[in-house]
Each structure stands twice: as structure tokens, then as C-alpha cells.
Design an enzyme around this catalytic site. Structure first.
Site, PDB file in Angstrom:
ATOM      1  N   LEU A  19      36.652  17.872 -13.869  1.00 30.15           N
ATOM      2  CA  LEU A  19      35.679  17.050 -14.588  1.00 30.15           C
ATOM      3  C   LEU A  19      35.197  17.694 -15.874  1.00 30.15           C
ATOM      4  O   LEU A  19      34.479  17.059 -16.654  1.00 30.15           O
ATOM      5  CB  LEU A  19      34.482  16.749 -13.683  1.00 30.15           C
ATOM      6  N   ASN A  46      28.096  12.839  -8.579  1.00 31.01           N
ATOM      7  CA  ASN A  46      27.328  13.867  -7.883  1.00 31.01           C
ATOM      8  C   ASN A  46      27.629  15.285  -8.367  1.00 31.01           C
ATOM      9  O   ASN A  46      26.853  16.199  -8.098  1.00 31.01           O
ATOM     10  CB  ASN A  46      27.603  13.772  -6.374  1.00 31.01           C
ATOM     11  N   SER A  98      17.909  14.738 -11.004  1.00 32.49           N
ATOM     12  CA  SER A  98      17.162  15.792 -10.324  1.00 32.49           C
ATOM     13  C   SER A  98      15.696  15.678 -10.723  1.00 32.49           C
ATOM     14  O   SER A  98      15.354  15.047 -11.728  1.00 32.49           O
ATOM     15  CB  SER A  98      17.713  17.172 -10.708  1.00 32.49           C
ATOM     16  N   TYR A 111      20.440  22.716 -17.613  1.00 36.91           N
ATOM     17  CA  TYR A 111      20.358  21.838 -16.446  1.00 36.91           C
ATOM     18  C   TYR A 111      19.286  20.774 -16.640  1.00 36.91           C
ATOM     19  O   TYR A 111      19.522  19.585 -16.401  1.00 36.91           O
ATOM     20  CB  TYR A 111      20.072  22.680 -15.205  1.00 36.91           C
ATOM     21  N   THR A 113      17.986  19.663 -19.437  1.00 41.10           N
ATOM     22  CA  THR A 113      18.351  18.748 -20.523  1.00 41.10           C
ATOM     23  C   THR A 113      19.351  17.706 -20.045  1.00 41.10           C
ATOM     24  O   THR A 113      19.201  16.510 -20.314  1.00 41.10           O
ATOM     25  CB  THR A 113      18.946  19.537 -21.698  1.00 41.10           C
ATOM     26  N   LYS A 115      20.015  16.718 -16.933  1.00 41.07           N
ATOM     27  CA  LYS A 115      19.468  15.842 -15.901  1.00 41.07           C
ATOM     28  C   LYS A 115      18.469  14.841 -16.481  1.00 41.07           C
ATOM     29  O   LYS A 115      18.348  13.713 -15.989  1.00 41.07           O
ATOM     30  CB  LYS A 115      18.801  16.682 -14.808  1.00 41.07           C
TER      31      LYS A 115
END
Length: 273
Positions: A19, A46, A98, A111, A113, A115
Site C-alpha cells: 500500500l 484499516n 483515530s 500520525y 495529521t 488521521k
């Protein structure tokens, strides 16, 4: 895969994909399209990654990788598979954001930013696909009891000097329910057809305290508080707005006679009547 096959009673197909690589995502879509011509019904975005470090030590490579996996991959997958869902008039897209997308934690700039951006992506997709019977929703859990949180626990252990059990207890106690989130939330049933563009949090309490390496920060007002304040003051504001938007009367009617309205000093200075 055998467990899934046993539960569903149907054959299970597995496709490997990197990915972080856009070409690999395109190849995944073409492969699935050839194997499942009717298209998929449910897409769960996910996959995620995080590297915990201060902003000054954050490398561009680490930043690009987090954005690619946490944000670009969900966008590309949703874009590819939305077409077949629209044709069938039914589909479910779930995006795992999150609580870090609604609150911030130190040393997790990439992380947090990505989310936060996922929440905007969810709303944008939901608005476009809702008329076609396809819903898109995001889940914003607190700490989920999976191996994904292990590196975070290790870094907290180094910073605070606490044992793993003490760290887990502190995180657990900082949650209103005093329990960890488990990956058993369902947004794909037919009953969820009117649930679209929602950002679901684990709990909806008025005050939420979030654990940081230095202790707790808070209280932080939850969205339920703001919704309550909006419902309380919105009718009053709408009443005032309607009064302000009324056209200005140029004359007054007193005892059946029309009397011209005098202009204000401000109108005289501007030269209008």
C-alpha cells in the site's frame, strides 16, 4: 483465512499488495476486478503506521510513508472501488481514523495529521456517494487492544520508567469506560444505511482526559458538549438573524397615515436616503 472460510461458508480470496506503492494499489484493483467482476460490497481501510518522534527529528521519508499508507492508500482504494458500488446501488466504505484525528498527542505529528485528514476524506466521500446508496463512515477509537500499540507502549515505558502493566493501567484509567476498545464494531449492516458521513468515537462523555507521557491533559470537551450548546443557543440565534434580515422600512404607518422614515446620521454621511 481458514477461520474466515469456516465462518462465512464461502471461498476466501487473498491478494497481496504494498500500500506504500501506488502502482501496486492499481494492480490490486485490476486483479480484484478480474476475479470479482461484480465488484466488492464492503471496503475497510484499516492499514496504518506511525513513528513516534519529536517534530525536529521527523524525516521527510518517514512523513511521506505515513501520508502514503494512512491517507493516500484509503483515497485510492475508495476511488477505485466506489464505481462498482454505485452501479449496484449499495456499498459500505469504512475508514479507520483515530482519536488522534480529533485530539493531539506529542511526538506523533505524522500520525495525527494523517488521521485528521481521514476525517475530512470521509465526509467528502460520504457527500458524493450517499445519493447512490453507498455510505462512508470513519471510526475514531482510543487505544485498541491490538499489537499495533506495542511500539507506543515501549516508548512510553522508556520515557516514564513505568512497567508495561502500569502503563496499560494508566491508559485504561484515562478512558471513560476504563476498558480498551476491541475491533468488533459493525457499520456494514442494512440497519446502518442512514448512518453516513459519521465520525464515531468510542465514548461520548462530556469530559475526556487523554494520557500523555507527562501525565494527563484535560479536561477536553467532547463533541456532545458542543452539540448541546448548539441546540440551546441556535433557536435564539436564528430568531435574531431573521430580525436582522428583515427589509428596512422606508416609512412608518401611524393612524392610517404613511410618514417617511428619517435617515440615520450614518446614511446622511454616505449620501443615501
Amino acid at each position: 483465512m481458514e477461520k474466515i472460510k469456516k465462518i462465512s461458508g464461502k471461498d476466501v480470496l487473498f491478494f497481496e499488495c504494498d500500500l506504500l506503492n501506488r502502482a501496486s494499489i492499481d494492480h490490486l484493483f485490476s486483479t480484484i476486478a478480474s476475479e470479482v467482476p461484480s465488484g466488492i460490497d464492503i471496503l475497510v481501510n484499516n492499514a496504518a503506521m506511525t513513528e513516534r518522534c519529536p517534530m525536529e527529528e521527523k524525516t521527510l521519508e518517514s512523513w511521506d510513508n505515513e501520508m502514503a499508507l494512512n491517507l493516500t492508500a484509503p483515497f485510492m482504494l475508495s476511488k477505485h472501488f466506489a464505481g462498482s458500488m454505485k452501479k449496484k446501488g449499495w456499498g459500505r466504505i469504512m475508514i479507520m481514523s483515530s482519536v488522534a484525528g480529533m485530539l493531539t498527542f506529542p511526538c506523533t505529528i505524522g500520525y495525527c495529521t494523517s488521521k485528521t485528514a481521514l476525517i475530512g476524506l470521509t465526509k467528502a466521500i460520504a457527500v458524493e456517494l450517499a445519493p447512490h446508496g453507498v455510505t462512508c463512515n470513519a471510526i475514531c477509537p482510543y487505544f485498541v487492544d491490538t499489537p499495533f500499540i506495542q511500539p507506543f507502549l515501549d516508548s512510553l515505558k522508556e520515557e516514564t520508567g513505568q512497567s508495561r502493566e502500569e502503563t496499560l493501567d494508566n491508559i485504561r484509567n484515562s478512558c471513560p469506560t476504563k476498558t480498551f476498545t476491541t475491533p468488533k464494531q459493525k457499520l456494514i449492516s442494512q440497519e446502518s444505511r442512514n448512518l453516513c458521513g459519521s465520525i464515531l468515537k468510542k465514548c461520548r462523555f462530556k469530559v475526556v482526559k487523554i494520557l500523555t507521557p507527562g501525565g494527563r491533559m484535560g479536561p477536553q470537551w467532547d463533541s456532545k458538549f458542543y452539540i448541546g450548546m448548539y441546540r440551546l443557543f441556535n433557536p435564539f440565534w436564528m430568531h435574531c438573524r431573521k430580525r436582522l434580515e428583515r427589509p428596512v422600512k422606508k416609512s412608518w404607518k401611524i393612524f392610517g397615515k404613511r410618514i417617511p422614515r428619517k435617515s440615520s446620521p450614518q446614511q446622511n454621511r454616505s449620501g443615501t436616503m
